[in-house]
Structures are given as C-alpha cells and as structure tokens.
Design a protein around this motif. Structure first.
Motif, PDB file in Angstrom:
ATOM      1  N   GLU A 212       0.829  -1.215   0.000  1.00  0.00           N
ATOM      2  CA  GLU A 212       0.000   0.000   0.000  1.00  0.00           C
ATOM      3  C   GLU A 212       0.859   1.259   0.000  1.00  0.00           C
ATOM      4  O   GLU A 212       0.571   2.243  -0.690  1.00  0.00           O
ATOM      5  CB  GLU A 212      -0.916  -0.021   1.226  1.00  0.00           C
ATOM      6  CG  GLU A 212      -1.875   1.156   1.296  1.00  0.00           C
ATOM      7  CD  GLU A 212      -2.772   1.117   2.521  1.00  0.00           C
ATOM      8  OE1 GLU A 212      -3.440   2.128   2.798  1.00  0.00           O
ATOM      9  OE2 GLU A 212      -2.791   0.071   3.223  1.00  0.00           O
ATOM     10  N   MET A 213       1.957   1.201   0.755  1.00  0.00           N
ATOM     11  CA  MET A 213       2.825   2.364   0.853  1.00  0.00           C
ATOM     12  C   MET A 213       3.563   2.634  -0.456  1.00  0.00           C
ATOM     13  O   MET A 213       3.709   3.781  -0.878  1.00  0.00           O
ATOM     14  CB  MET A 213       3.825   2.142   1.982  1.00  0.00           C
ATOM     15  CG  MET A 213       4.567   3.390   2.377  1.00  0.00           C
ATOM     16  SD  MET A 213       5.600   3.041   3.798  1.00  0.00           S
ATOM     17  CE  MET A 213       6.361   4.632   3.989  1.00  0.00           C
ATOM     18  N   HIS A 216       1.136   4.136  -2.811  1.00  0.00           N
ATOM     19  CA  HIS A 216       0.865   5.526  -2.425  1.00  0.00           C
ATOM     20  C   HIS A 216       1.957   6.445  -2.958  1.00  0.00           C
ATOM     21  O   HIS A 216       1.673   7.509  -3.528  1.00  0.00           O
ATOM     22  CB  HIS A 216       0.784   5.631  -0.898  1.00  0.00           C
ATOM     23  CG  HIS A 216       0.664   7.040  -0.391  1.00  0.00           C
ATOM     24  ND1 HIS A 216      -0.557   7.673  -0.230  1.00  0.00           N
ATOM     25  CD2 HIS A 216       1.607   7.957  -0.031  1.00  0.00           C
ATOM     26  CE1 HIS A 216      -0.362   8.902   0.211  1.00  0.00           C
ATOM     27  NE2 HIS A 216       0.941   9.097   0.342  1.00  0.00           N
ATOM     28  N   GLU A 219       1.876   6.978  -6.717  1.00  0.00           N
ATOM     29  CA  GLU A 219       0.800   7.866  -7.178  1.00  0.00           C
ATOM     30  C   GLU A 219       0.983   9.316  -6.729  1.00  0.00           C
ATOM     31  O   GLU A 219       0.725  10.250  -7.491  1.00  0.00           O
ATOM     32  CB  GLU A 219      -0.542   7.354  -6.665  1.00  0.00           C
ATOM     33  CG  GLU A 219      -1.725   8.216  -7.094  1.00  0.00           C
ATOM     34  CD  GLU A 219      -3.071   7.655  -6.654  1.00  0.00           C
ATOM     35  OE1 GLU A 219      -4.109   8.204  -7.090  1.00  0.00           O
ATOM     36  OE2 GLU A 219      -3.095   6.675  -5.882  1.00  0.00           O
ATOM     37  N   HIS A 220       1.459   9.513  -5.499  1.00  0.00           N
ATOM     38  CA  HIS A 220       1.376  10.841  -4.903  1.00  0.00           C
ATOM     39  C   HIS A 220       2.692  11.604  -4.782  1.00  0.00           C
ATOM     40  O   HIS A 220       2.674  12.803  -4.482  1.00  0.00           O
ATOM     41  CB  HIS A 220       0.743  10.744  -3.511  1.00  0.00           C
ATOM     42  CG  HIS A 220      -0.672  10.256  -3.525  1.00  0.00           C
ATOM     43  ND1 HIS A 220      -1.712  11.019  -4.005  1.00  0.00           N
ATOM     44  CD2 HIS A 220      -1.216   9.072  -3.135  1.00  0.00           C
ATOM     45  CE1 HIS A 220      -2.845  10.330  -3.905  1.00  0.00           C
ATOM     46  NE2 HIS A 220      -2.568   9.156  -3.379  1.00  0.00           N
ATOM     47  N   TYR A 279       1.121   8.837   7.037  1.00  0.00           N
ATOM     48  CA  TYR A 279       2.564   8.685   6.890  1.00  0.00           C
ATOM     49  C   TYR A 279       3.284   9.940   7.368  1.00  0.00           C
ATOM     50  O   TYR A 279       2.696  11.024   7.454  1.00  0.00           O
ATOM     51  CB  TYR A 279       2.933   8.450   5.413  1.00  0.00           C
ATOM     52  CG  TYR A 279       2.274   7.258   4.779  1.00  0.00           C
ATOM     53  CD1 TYR A 279       2.588   5.962   5.180  1.00  0.00           C
ATOM     54  CD2 TYR A 279       1.330   7.415   3.764  1.00  0.00           C
ATOM     55  CE1 TYR A 279       1.980   4.860   4.590  1.00  0.00           C
ATOM     56  CE2 TYR A 279       0.714   6.326   3.176  1.00  0.00           C
ATOM     57  CZ  TYR A 279       1.043   5.043   3.593  1.00  0.00           C
ATOM     58  OH  TYR A 279       0.445   3.956   3.014  1.00  0.00           O
TER      59      TYR A 279
END
Length: 334
Positions: A212-213, A216, A219-220, A279
C-alpha cells in the motif's frame, strides 16, 4: 490510481514484497499493459512463473538481469512507465562479511537504476529503503542510506525530464523471507528460540502495508520524498511468546551490526519531516517544487524540532495476543 495501459517493472521482483506487489497489481489493475519481473535468480523466476503464469496473466514478463549491469537495465526499462526498485542485498551479517558485494548491489546498483531511468522514458520510480538506513551502524544500513541519497538527489539532475524519484522506508516486513517470525516458527521444533537481546524491539509492517505504501508513493510523490509509515513496534520476546510459549528463550547476545532499537526518523531529520496523516515524509533540503503548495495540497504539518521515531519509544505496540492474530492472518510458512 489509474494503471490502464501502463508498463511497470519491479527490480528484485521475485522477493517477498515483489511477489506481493505482483499479486496486488494483477488483481487490482487487470488492464495494466505490462508487468516486468526483473531479477537475477532464474530458479525463483521459474517458481514464480508457476504461480503467475503468462498464460493466465498475459501482461507479465520475466526478465533475467542484475542491477549491477546498467546495459541490461536500460534494455529492460525500454517502454516502461513506472519502476519499483526492490533489489538489494539485505542480510546484515552477510553484508558485514562481504562488504564489497553489498556495495556493488546496493550502491552501484542504485546508481545504475537511476541512470537507466534517466536514459529511458520512465516516468516515476519508487525505491525501497529500510529503518536500518536511519543513523546506520552496519554496512547494509550505510549502503541503503547512500541509495536513498542517490534517489533523492536524482530529482536535481533530471533537467527537463519530468521523471519523479521517491523512497519508501519501513521496518521489518512480517513474514518476509529471512525475517524473525518464519525463523522462529521453524526453530520451535527444537524447543529453544534464540534471543539476541531481551530488550530488543522492532517496527512491524505487513506485506500488504508495504504494498500500500509503495503504491501511495508511486501515485502521490512530487519527487524527493522519503515516506515513512506510522506503524506499531513489538518486543522480540513477545514474538517468541506468541509463536512458541512452550519454548525456552535462550539469550545468545547481539550480533555484529545490530541495534537494540531501530530508528526511522532521527532528531536531525525533524527539520525536514512532515506529518501527512497516515505517513510521515522527510522532504529533501532542495526541491524543484514550492513547499507551501506541497503543504497545502497534502495538509502536511512540520513536526516539532527534535522529533524522532524509533521502535523503543513508539506509542503504539503489538501485544502477544495481537501478534498471534497477525501471524495467523499474514504469515505463510512453507
């Protein structure tokens, strides 16, 4: 995140996280154009090909290669949009005994990946780090810190290339190859579990949390961030108790290059560390985007001066009971 018609390559793709990423991408983004598994171990690729067959998943490709070989990387990155760099030598004691080999892979390999990305049309790259890269006391941690610096600084030399380099840093991945939980589960048949130090603590993240990290960051990221998750710690003695309460815990002493507690953010990092909610992120000292715009976009808040994040002073802890449940859910022993 939209990965339709995108091509993704994972270096070290046959490792625990590489396989978890592969499963996630193929399941969640079935319209991905191509997923390339890049690694140097043909046997692991053969075995992974049984689980993720190109007949079932026509998007998948298996590419033999070593990150030490820049020419091979350039060939592999041709037509690739996103790269996830997971290849590394990661065993602390092996790196201590074979320092030159560790440097060739973790530092030279990282630079080769950077250069190959800049020479092709890769749009985004996320490199995997480790808590051992924070204030390192062993060679493995020192090479990963160097790798982190290479990927962060790569944003400064990209010229007009819109590529974005970022890093994710986290602690022990629960159930990953070579980690303590599978080791204890295999050792319990002997009736004794070796404990290096009864005060030892570690951060804990599941493979799913690691995946998931990475996604993330892919994408970001704006380029240059080191993303760090907010995750619980555990005591090594609680792990032993959760796995085999019937076993004797034998204290064998700390190994070369080990810490009692691991760190992910030092107090020296606090001047550049921001809280993003789920995060933390350590921002680069120099960047090509506006800090105020970044803070507004993500709701990022600067942590207090002197803030640090280590496994021994964490505010969130796993217990023997929660570890038992997590092991049942997340750990598969061959």
């Amino acid at each position: 995140m939209n990965l339709k018609d995108k091509s993704i390559l994972i270096t070290g793709g046959t490792g625990s996280l590489g396989k978890a990423l592969t499963k996630h991408i193929l399941t969640t983004y079935p319209d991905v154009r191509r997923l390339v598994i890049f690694s140097r171990d043909e046997q692991k690729q053969f075995q992974m090909g049984q689980e993720f067959s190109s007949k079932v998943y026509p998007q998948i490709r298996y590419f033999i290669g070593d990150v030490r070989d820049k020419e091979r990387l350039v060939r592999a990155f041709s037509g690739v949009d996103y790269v996830i760099h997971a290849a590394a030598m990661k065993h602390v004691h092996i790196a201590e005994y074979n320092p030159d080999e560790c440097i060739k892979t973790n530092v030279g390999g990282a630079q080769n990946v950077v250069d190959a990305c800049l020479e092709t049309k890769v749009e985004r790259i996320v490199a995997l780090s480790t808590d051992k890269a924070c204030a390192p006391i062993n060679l493995y941690g020192a090479t990963k810190l160097t790798s982190d610096k290479l990927f962060v600084a790569a944003n400064n030399i990209r010229g007009n290339n819109p590529i974005k380099f970022s890093v994710v840093r986290y602690g022990n991945v629960m159930g990953s190859n070579g980690s303590v939980i599978p080791f204890f589960m295999k050792m319990k048949k002997n009736g004794v579990l070796p404990i290096t130090n009864p005060n030892m603590t570690r951060f804990n993240i599941s493979l799913e949390g690691g995946v998931e990290m990475v996604m993330h960051a892919l994408e970001h990221a704006w380029g240059g961030e080191i993303f760090i998750p907010k995750i619980p710690s555990y005591k090594i003695t609680d792990v032993a108790e959760a796995i085999a309460p019937e076993c004797k815990q034998e204290i064998i002493g700390i190994r070369p290059g080990e810490k009692i507690h691991e760190e992910m953010i030092t107090s020296s990092d606090s001047f550049y560390t921001y809280d993003l909610g789920k995060y933390y992120t350590i921002l680069p000292a120099t960047h090509r985007w506006k800090l105020d715009a970044y803070k507004e976009h993500f709701g990022a808040k600067l942590v207090k001066n002197g803030f640090s994040y280590n496994s021994g002073e964490n505010t969130e802890w796993e217990t023997v009971d929660t570890l038992k449940e997590l092991i049942k859910t997340h750990v598969i022993i061959d």
